[in-house]
Design an enzyme around this catalytic site. Structure first.
Site, PDB file in Angstrom:
ATOM      1  CE1 TYR A  89      16.869  36.972  53.904  1.00 33.46           C
ATOM      2  CE2 TYR A  89      18.287  36.345  55.742  1.00 33.46           C
ATOM      3  CZ  TYR A  89      17.879  37.279  54.803  1.00 33.46           C
ATOM      4  OH  TYR A  89      18.484  38.500  54.755  1.00 33.46           O
ATOM      5  CG  PHE A 141      37.209  44.121  33.863  1.00 36.44           C
ATOM      6  CD1 PHE A 141      37.129  43.904  32.497  1.00 36.44           C
ATOM      7  CD2 PHE A 141      36.040  44.149  34.592  1.00 36.44           C
ATOM      8  CE1 PHE A 141      35.898  43.705  31.876  1.00 36.44           C
ATOM      9  CE2 PHE A 141      34.814  43.947  33.973  1.00 36.44           C
ATOM     10  CZ  PHE A 141      34.748  43.719  32.612  1.00 36.44           C
ATOM     11  CB  THR A 142      34.961  48.372  33.049  1.00 35.46           C
ATOM     12  OG1 THR A 142      34.349  47.079  33.043  1.00 35.46           O
ATOM     13  CG2 THR A 142      35.471  48.688  31.653  1.00 35.46           C
ATOM     14  CG  ASP A 232      38.752  39.101  37.715  1.00 35.63           C
ATOM     15  OD1 ASP A 232      38.043  38.070  37.683  1.00 35.63           O
ATOM     16  OD2 ASP A 232      38.381  40.192  37.259  1.00 35.63           O
ATOM     17  CE  LYS A 275      32.046  37.967  32.873  1.00 37.41           C
ATOM     18  NZ  LYS A 275      31.358  38.833  33.844  1.00 37.41           N
ATOM     19  NE  ARG A 399      34.804  46.368  26.868  1.00 34.65           N
ATOM     20  CZ  ARG A 399      34.246  46.300  28.075  1.00 34.65           C
ATOM     21  NH1 ARG A 399      34.405  45.264  28.851  1.00 34.65           N
ATOM     22  NH2 ARG A 399      33.511  47.285  28.523  1.00 34.65           N
ATOM     23  CG  PHE A 466      31.440  50.482  29.038  1.00 36.93           C
ATOM     24  CD1 PHE A 466      32.224  50.831  30.128  1.00 36.93           C
ATOM     25  CD2 PHE A 466      30.784  49.265  29.049  1.00 36.93           C
ATOM     26  CE1 PHE A 466      32.336  49.966  31.223  1.00 36.93           C
ATOM     27  CE2 PHE A 466      30.890  48.397  30.126  1.00 36.93           C
ATOM     28  CZ  PHE A 466      31.670  48.756  31.211  1.00 36.93           C
TER      29      PHE A 466
HETATM   30  N1  PM9 Z   1      32.685  41.149  32.486  1.00 36.40           N
HETATM   31  C1  PM9 Z   1      32.123  41.230  30.209  1.00 36.40           C
HETATM   32  O1  PM9 Z   1      31.267  41.382  29.347  1.00 36.40           O
HETATM   33  C2  PM9 Z   1      30.381  41.903  31.900  1.00 36.40           C
HETATM   34  C3  PM9 Z   1      30.300  43.292  32.315  1.00 36.40           C
HETATM   35  S1  PM9 Z   1      31.374  44.477  31.656  1.00 36.40           S
HETATM   36  C4  PM9 Z   1      30.844  44.721  30.134  1.00 36.40           C
HETATM   37  O2  PM9 Z   1      33.289  40.895  29.963  1.00 36.40           O
HETATM   38  C5  PM9 Z   1      36.124  40.416  34.777  1.00 36.40           C
HETATM   39  C6  PM9 Z   1      37.424  39.972  34.189  1.00 36.40           C
HETATM   40  C7  PM9 Z   1      35.003  40.520  34.002  1.00 36.40           C
HETATM   41  C8  PM9 Z   1      33.783  40.981  34.576  1.00 36.40           C
HETATM   42  C9  PM9 Z   1      32.642  41.194  33.802  1.00 36.40           C
HETATM   43  C10 PM9 Z   1      33.775  41.268  35.965  1.00 36.40           C
HETATM   44  C11 PM9 Z   1      32.538  41.746  36.634  1.00 36.40           C
HETATM   45  C12 PM9 Z   1      34.912  41.137  36.681  1.00 36.40           C
HETATM   46  N2  PM9 Z   1      36.066  40.719  36.077  1.00 36.40           N
HETATM   47  O3  PM9 Z   1      29.697  41.348  35.426  1.00 36.40           O
HETATM   48  O4  PM9 Z   1      29.764  41.915  37.816  1.00 36.40           O
HETATM   49  O5  PM9 Z   1      35.086  40.214  32.708  1.00 36.40           O
HETATM   50  O6  PM9 Z   1      29.543  39.567  37.152  1.00 36.40           O
HETATM   51  O7  PM9 Z   1      31.653  40.704  36.800  1.00 36.40           O
HETATM   52  C13 PM9 Z   1      31.762  41.402  31.595  1.00 36.40           C
HETATM   53  P1  PM9 Z   1      30.070  40.912  36.786  1.00 36.40           P
END
Ligand code: PM9
Length: 475
Positions: A89, A141-142, A232, A275, A399, A466
């Site tokens: 833990y 970004f969303t 980011d 990613k 998108r 979305f």
């Molecule tokens: N990106 C993508 O598919 C997954 C969720 S949104 C559809 O591109 C950036 C530049 C991203 C991103 C996620 C996140 C969030 C932050 N910044 O999905 O929470 O492309 O790990 O990261 C998606 P998490």
């Protein structure tokens, strides 16, 4: 095989044929079956999913280009790393390995692990933002904007204008427009800007890179005003490849070195480990600011987990530490982006409209080019993603206007100039033959574009619509 020991005929081919320049520097050890469906099955699945590709069951998908997020294939080294997961833990060995790796590869002093990128965004936004603040960024970004707004900030898009133009061939369409940033600082005052949020290979612009020179200039400008920069870094390694290829003075530098310099112009970063770092889950917030770190480390225990796991299993942290090193291999990164470019090359030959130049993680089809007869509020990109699935079982992601959501104050739809469908390429997962099939499937949609009608949104969730919105075709 290194360059010296390559047979000369192959070596020559390498010089002459594009394909050789990005052949995958790995071979396949484990495979997973794909399932084909009939058009009838897809019609039913799509209707049940409310014409939203996020709501499809993956069992009904043939080639899945919804996202490159968490869909990576791990290496044998990473799987071996999973076996040495220390699931204590507190004080997991794997955390310290990850912490060391991030420090060595990205250069940041302190690390706070999180379950994925948005966990890091949540913590950074809550630590840094005071209601009434303004956060500038090179396109939204969303999830990032959601957390900024939820903490009371107003987001300002300060990306260069070319980023909003699908046909502009500018080499660094992810760059910050320094004049826009300067104007904002003059308008609201530096004390109302807790940080500038700079994204590498800007996702919503089509995976477009930001140059080293621009990053350095943003650093110089913000330093004059005492404003921090948070990167980011989700796809910063991909960004480093573009710098190596396109920016003077970097052609002979390894990606690892370029990345370190790039990050040195920021105060910290949020990361979706799903990613670049080549894993299926995980993320982190890093910083050089001791005060931000202390506060973030305190908050992580409320939202994510103890500060030495932050929502990840020990094995996941180990796989990420190994994946980060693998992502910095130049030949890997060339093959990764090379595969995206190969798909772009196929589509280009048929005149199919997409965002140019090709970005790092996917091809972004221009839905306005497909369906000029549809109004943006008939959701052309949502429809194109649906049509592609219907034609072929290939899953992509909208998108455009749906992803952009509504203005936090007026509730009006944001109407982005970019109305795109993203064909996102998972890392080390699909082959060139899959890219051929994808290209042919897009061509089918292109050939049948004239008769396509729009959609109506029949269910709209409040946040990040979305993901779960539902649609019906217009009659
Ligand atoms: N990106 C993508 O598919 C997954 C969720 S949104 C559809 O591109 C950036 C530049 C991203 C991103 C996620 C996140 C969030 C932050 N910044 O999905 O929470 O492309 O790990 O990261 C998606 P998490």
């Amino acid at each position: 095989m290194d360059e010296q020991s390559r047979p000369s005929s192959l070596h020559t081919m390498g010089q002459q044929q594009d394909r050789r320049s990005w052949a995958e520097p790995y071979k396949i050890k484990v495979v997973e079956p794909l399932y084909m469906t009939t058009r009838e099955q897809r019609e039913k699945a799509l209707a049940e999913a409310g014409y939203n590709t996020f709501l499809l069951h993956s069992r009904d998908v043939y080639i899945d280009l919804l996202t490159d997020s968490g869909t990576n294939a791990m290496s044998d080294r990473q799987w071996a790393g999973m076996m040495v997961g220390d699931e204590a833990y507190a004080g997991s060995e794997n955390f310290y390995h990850l912490e060391r790796t991030v420090k060595e590869c990205y250069g940041y002093e302190y690390l706070v692990p999180t379950h994925q990128g948005r966990g890091a965004e949540n913590i950074l936004s809550s630590v840094k933002i005071t209601p009434g603040d303004h956060v500038p960024g090179n396109m939204y970004f969303t999830t990032t904007r959601y957390h900024q707004e939820a903490n009371g900030a107003t987001f300002h898009d300060i990306i260069v204008d070319e980023a909003h133009d699908t046909s502009s061939l500018a080499e660094f369409k992810g760059n910050v427009d320094l004049d826009k940033l300067r104007c904002l600082i003059d308008e609201v005052g530096a004390d109302k800007i807790p940080y500038v949020c700079v994204a590498a290979t800007v996702n919503m612009a089509g995976g477009q890179p930001i140059s080293m020179a621009n990053m350095r200039a943003v650093r110089e400008l913000t330093a004059e005003h005492g404003i921090a920069i948070y990167l980011d870094a989700t796809r910063a390694v991909e960004n480093a490849l573009f710098i190596q290829e396109r920016e003077e003075g970097y052609a002979d530098k390894p990606i690892a070195e370029i990345l370190k310099e790039f990050c040195s112009y920021s105060d910290g970063a949020t990361m979706s480990g799903k990613k670049d770092p080549l894993v299926n889950i995980g993320g982190w917030l890093s910083t050089n600011d001791r005060e931000v770190f202390e506060e973030a480390r305190n908050m992580v225990v409320v939202y994510e987990g103890l500060h030495t796991y932050g929502g990840m299993a020990g094995r996941d942290m180990e796989a990420m530490a190994i994946g980060i090193r693998e992502s910095l291999d130049d030949s890997y990164m060339k093959s990764r982006v090379g595969q995206v470019r190969y798909l772009g090359m196929l589509l280009e030959q048929w005149g199919i409209p997409f965002v140019k130049p090709v970005g790092g993680h996917g091809i972004f089809l221009d839905a306005r080019g497909f369906y000029p007869h549809l109004d943006q509020e008939e959701f052309p990109a949502q429809m194109l993603a649906a049509q592609l699935y219907l034609e072929s079982g290939v899953r992509a992601m909208e998108r455009g206007i749906v992803s952009a959501g509504r203005d936090a104050v007026t509730s009006e739809n944001h109407k982005p100039r970019l109305e795109l469908v993203r064909l996102t390429i998972p890392r080390r997962v699909y082959t060139q033959a899959h890219m051929d099939v994808v290209a042919e499937s897009v061509k089918e949609c292109w050939d049948h574009r004239a008769s396509v009608k729009g959609l109506e949104m029949v269910y709209e969730p409040r946040y990040l619509r979305f993901f779960q919105a539902r649609f019906e075709p217009k009659v």
